[in-house]
Design a protein around this motif. Sequence first.
Motif, PDB file in Angstrom:
ATOM      1  N   PRO A  81       0.841  -1.200   0.035  1.00  0.00           N
ATOM      2  CA  PRO A  81      -0.095   0.001   0.050  1.00  0.00           C
ATOM      3  C   PRO A  81       0.920   1.452   0.075  1.00  0.00           C
ATOM      4  CG  PRO A  81      -0.250  -0.993   1.995  1.00  0.00           C
ATOM      5  CD  PRO A  81       0.599  -1.876   1.250  1.00  0.00           C
ATOM      6  N   ARG A  82       0.072   2.171  -0.611  1.00  0.00           N
ATOM      7  CA  ARG A  82       1.027   3.653  -0.717  1.00  0.00           C
ATOM      8  C   ARG A  82       0.084   4.632   0.058  1.00  0.00           C
ATOM      9  NH1 ARG A  82       1.537   5.144  -6.666  1.00  0.00           N
ATOM     10  NH2 ARG A  82       2.866   6.696  -5.966  1.00  0.00           N
ATOM     11  N   GLY A  83       0.793   5.706   0.696  1.00  0.00           N
ATOM     12  CA  GLY A  83       0.200   6.759   1.134  1.00  0.00           C
ATOM     13  C   GLY A  83       0.495   7.949   0.646  1.00  0.00           C
ATOM     14  N   ALA A  84       0.198   9.187   0.984  1.00  0.00           N
ATOM     15  CA  ALA A  84       0.544  10.362   0.079  1.00  0.00           C
ATOM     16  C   ALA A  84       1.893  10.672   0.336  1.00  0.00           C
ATOM     17  CB  ALA A  84      -0.319  11.527   0.939  1.00  0.00           C
ATOM     18  N   GLN A  85       2.622  10.294   1.507  1.00  0.00           N
ATOM     19  CA  GLN A  85       4.044  10.496   1.477  1.00  0.00           C
ATOM     20  C   GLN A  85       4.741   9.131   1.615  1.00  0.00           C
ATOM     21  OE1 GLN A  85       5.089  13.655   1.609  1.00  0.00           O
ATOM     22  NE2 GLN A  85       3.116  14.153   1.497  1.00  0.00           N
ATOM     23  N   ASP A  86       6.042   9.191   1.239  1.00  0.00           N
ATOM     24  CA  ASP A  86       6.909   8.015   1.333  1.00  0.00           C
ATOM     25  C   ASP A  86       6.647   6.990   2.397  1.00  0.00           C
ATOM     26  OD1 ASP A  86       8.125   8.686  -1.194  1.00  0.00           O
ATOM     27  OD2 ASP A  86      10.071   9.116  -0.685  1.00  0.00           O
ATOM     28  N   GLY A  87       7.049   5.794   2.254  1.00  0.00           N
ATOM     29  CA  GLY A  87       6.766   4.931   3.323  1.00  0.00           C
ATOM     30  C   GLY A  87       7.842   3.597   3.030  1.00  0.00           C
ATOM     31  N   ARG A  88       7.776   2.838   4.000  1.00  0.00           N
ATOM     32  CA  ARG A  88       8.878   1.694   4.001  1.00  0.00           C
ATOM     33  C   ARG A  88       8.193   0.544   4.009  1.00  0.00           C
ATOM     34  NH1 ARG A  88      14.223   1.126   7.723  1.00  0.00           N
ATOM     35  NH2 ARG A  88      14.108  -1.112   8.012  1.00  0.00           N
ATOM     36  N   ALA A  89       8.680  -0.439   3.466  1.00  0.00           N
ATOM     37  CA  ALA A  89       8.154  -1.801   3.532  1.00  0.00           C
ATOM     38  C   ALA A  89       9.179  -2.951   3.770  1.00  0.00           C
ATOM     39  CB  ALA A  89       7.483  -2.304   2.172  1.00  0.00           C
ATOM     40  N   ASP A  90       9.201  -3.805   4.889  1.00  0.00           N
ATOM     41  CA  ASP A  90      10.138  -4.708   5.133  1.00  0.00           C
ATOM     42  C   ASP A  90       9.739  -6.072   4.448  1.00  0.00           C
ATOM     43  OD1 ASP A  90      11.579  -3.134   6.756  1.00  0.00           O
ATOM     44  OD2 ASP A  90      10.620  -3.592   8.263  1.00  0.00           O
ATOM     45  N   TYR A  91      10.438  -6.838   3.968  1.00  0.00           N
ATOM     46  CA  TYR A  91      10.294  -8.071   3.592  1.00  0.00           C
ATOM     47  C   TYR A  91      11.320  -9.108   3.900  1.00  0.00           C
ATOM     48  CZ  TYR A  91      13.419  -7.254  -0.400  1.00  0.00           C
ATOM     49  OH  TYR A  91      14.429  -7.148  -1.164  1.00  0.00           O
ATOM     50  N   GLY A  92      11.032 -10.523   3.752  1.00  0.00           N
ATOM     51  CA  GLY A  92      12.145 -11.353   4.097  1.00  0.00           C
ATOM     52  C   GLY A  92      11.163 -12.709   4.538  1.00  0.00           C
ATOM     53  N   PHE A  93      12.060 -13.588   4.992  1.00  0.00           N
ATOM     54  CA  PHE A  93      11.801 -14.986   5.357  1.00  0.00           C
ATOM     55  C   PHE A  93      11.469 -14.937   6.780  1.00  0.00           C
ATOM     56  CE2 PHE A  93      14.376 -15.433   1.642  1.00  0.00           C
ATOM     57  CZ  PHE A  93      13.227 -16.126   0.774  1.00  0.00           C
ATOM     58  N   LEU A  94      10.211 -15.026   7.079  1.00  0.00           N
ATOM     59  CA  LEU A  94       9.890 -14.738   8.831  1.00  0.00           C
ATOM     60  C   LEU A  94      10.742 -15.695   9.774  1.00  0.00           C
ATOM     61  CD1 LEU A  94       7.776 -13.494  10.305  1.00  0.00           C
ATOM     62  CD2 LEU A  94       6.215 -15.591  10.275  1.00  0.00           C
ATOM     63  N   ASP A  95      11.156 -14.884  10.568  1.00  0.00           N
ATOM     64  CA  ASP A  95      12.124 -15.637  11.679  1.00  0.00           C
ATOM     65  C   ASP A  95      13.225 -16.344  11.335  1.00  0.00           C
ATOM     66  OD1 ASP A  95      10.194 -14.805  13.679  1.00  0.00           O
ATOM     67  OD2 ASP A  95       8.995 -16.710  13.375  1.00  0.00           O
ATOM     68  N   LEU A  96      13.831 -15.874  10.081  1.00  0.00           N
ATOM     69  CA  LEU A  96      14.847 -16.547   9.320  1.00  0.00           C
ATOM     70  C   LEU A  96      15.942 -15.680   9.109  1.00  0.00           C
ATOM     71  CD1 LEU A  96      13.282 -19.109   7.177  1.00  0.00           C
ATOM     72  CD2 LEU A  96      14.073 -19.592   9.212  1.00  0.00           C
ATOM     73  N   GLY A  97      16.079 -14.600   9.842  1.00  0.00           N
ATOM     74  CA  GLY A  97      17.143 -13.447   9.882  1.00  0.00           C
ATOM     75  C   GLY A  97      16.299 -12.027   9.395  1.00  0.00           C
ATOM     76  N   THR A  98      17.501 -11.252   9.469  1.00  0.00           N
ATOM     77  CA  THR A  98      16.934  -9.730   9.349  1.00  0.00           C
ATOM     78  C   THR A  98      16.222  -9.633   7.946  1.00  0.00           C
ATOM     79  OG1 THR A  98      19.162  -9.045  10.389  1.00  0.00           O
ATOM     80  CG2 THR A  98      18.098  -7.357   9.504  1.00  0.00           C
ATOM     81  N   PRO A  99      15.175  -8.617   7.785  1.00  0.00           N
ATOM     82  CA  PRO A  99      14.484  -8.808   6.528  1.00  0.00           C
ATOM     83  C   PRO A  99      15.081  -7.561   5.935  1.00  0.00           C
ATOM     84  CG  PRO A  99      13.276  -7.578   8.466  1.00  0.00           C
ATOM     85  CD  PRO A  99      14.579  -8.335   9.269  1.00  0.00           C
ATOM     86  N   TRP A 100      14.877  -7.501   4.567  1.00  0.00           N
ATOM     87  CA  TRP A 100      15.081  -6.292   3.693  1.00  0.00           C
ATOM     88  C   TRP A 100      14.188  -5.346   3.918  1.00  0.00           C
ATOM     89  CZ3 TRP A 100      15.470 -11.643   2.189  1.00  0.00           C
ATOM     90  CH2 TRP A 100      16.856 -12.278   1.986  1.00  0.00           C
ATOM     91  N   SER A 101      14.436  -4.144   3.208  1.00  0.00           N
ATOM     92  CA  SER A 101      13.366  -3.254   3.283  1.00  0.00           C
ATOM     93  C   SER A 101      13.764  -2.224   1.841  1.00  0.00           C
ATOM     94  CB  SER A 101      13.502  -2.272   4.339  1.00  0.00           C
ATOM     95  OG  SER A 101      14.589  -1.476   4.523  1.00  0.00           O
ATOM     96  N   PHE A 102      12.625  -1.756   1.459  1.00  0.00           N
ATOM     97  CA  PHE A 102      12.797  -0.732   0.530  1.00  0.00           C
ATOM     98  C   PHE A 102      11.750   0.480   0.602  1.00  0.00           C
ATOM     99  CE2 PHE A 102       9.474  -4.001  -0.762  1.00  0.00           C
ATOM    100  CZ  PHE A 102       8.382  -3.084  -1.267  1.00  0.00           C
ATOM    101  N   ALA A 103      11.966   1.612   0.050  1.00  0.00           N
ATOM    102  CA  ALA A 103      11.219   2.794  -0.001  1.00  0.00           C
ATOM    103  C   ALA A 103       9.821   2.687  -0.930  1.00  0.00           C
ATOM    104  CB  ALA A 103      12.079   4.124  -0.498  1.00  0.00           C
TER     105      ALA A 103
END
Length: 375
Positions: A81-103
């Motif tokens: 989902p997008r809002g009016a301003q920039d956001g951030r989304a985390d993604y990864g393999f649950l409980d299997l390490g630090t997730p990645w993210s993107f703007a």
Amino acid sequence: MKRRPSLPRRPVQPALLLGPLLLARGGQGDRWRVSAVIVTDGEDEPPDLTVGGVGLPVPPRWLGKLPQGTGAAWRYDFAVPRGAQDGRADYGFLDLGTPWSFAVPGMAVPPRLALADTAGETAPASSPSGPSPSGPSPWSALLSRHRVQPLHLFVVSGLVGGLTPDGTLAGPAQAERRALMASVPHLAAWTGPGVKAAKAAGSRALHRLLAQGLGAKDKAENAWAGANDLVQGLTLNRLGVLALDAAADPDMLAERLDRLRGCRAALVLARGPQAPVTGWRAHLARLRPGGGGGTLGAALDRFRDAAAMDVVHLRPGAPPTAEESYRLLPTLATDARWLEARLGARGLELTMQEARPAVPPTGVPDNGPNTGGGR
């Protein structure tokens, strides 16, 4: 004897040879559509992907084996989902390490892009044509820039970041390149030889598999492609981006440019000037409204006038013919430069950026670029 029921196996972190590589699929209403491609060591199915803002786990889709090596490519498709301003989304393999993210680009925010040619990425860092070993690598500089003001899109020509046929990375600064590929959605244009060049078949297949996330018979939603070409395009907050393919049918160019109508500006990435259209194709072109003139520059000029928008033609390599308007795409790997585009209130702004040598203070040793983190 009664057999004990087997317990569900805990998923394990997949052994990644490459990835994740984020691919941009464009905006659709209040959603930003992205794919993540990974290359695993072996053909065992990787676990589902967990994405912030997406209610259900995202399952992997098998794309195929790489032309060389033991790697297998998989793709995850999702929309955040997008809002009016920039956001951030985390993604990864649950409980299997630090997730990645993107703007996540805000719907009221001017889009920010980085553009570069990645040709020559296999050149050693110490070679005369490579980046200076005394300064930061272009990938570390670009990643640092992204961390200060996150990029929404990275548009490149050629294979993303010097991918080899077995799906691994070539050249220096692999940690920075991995971090950038996992945190900025890409749109990669094929600027190599066309489909008739046998020597390009392997590279073209790899580009289709990884840079576009296409299986043997797939056609991605952001691939504005014909039967045998790899044209891509998208729009983001009234900025259009069209990445052409050297094998694209010139008769389809007007139709593809038409998809950019309604934008305030457009960036068109192509390898170079096309030879004038002759014979029956030229005759048909003359019969069409606005027809005539077989070069890419002429077609872009006609569209620029008809749509009343700013259209910038970008191309890698040697300069095109004198009568064609263009902007040369800088080479990230060998020149350590990239172009940044921003569509703001004053229109489309293009600025050149480069990885400048780092000069440490007197008495302070230079420990090189910081490759930690990256997520």
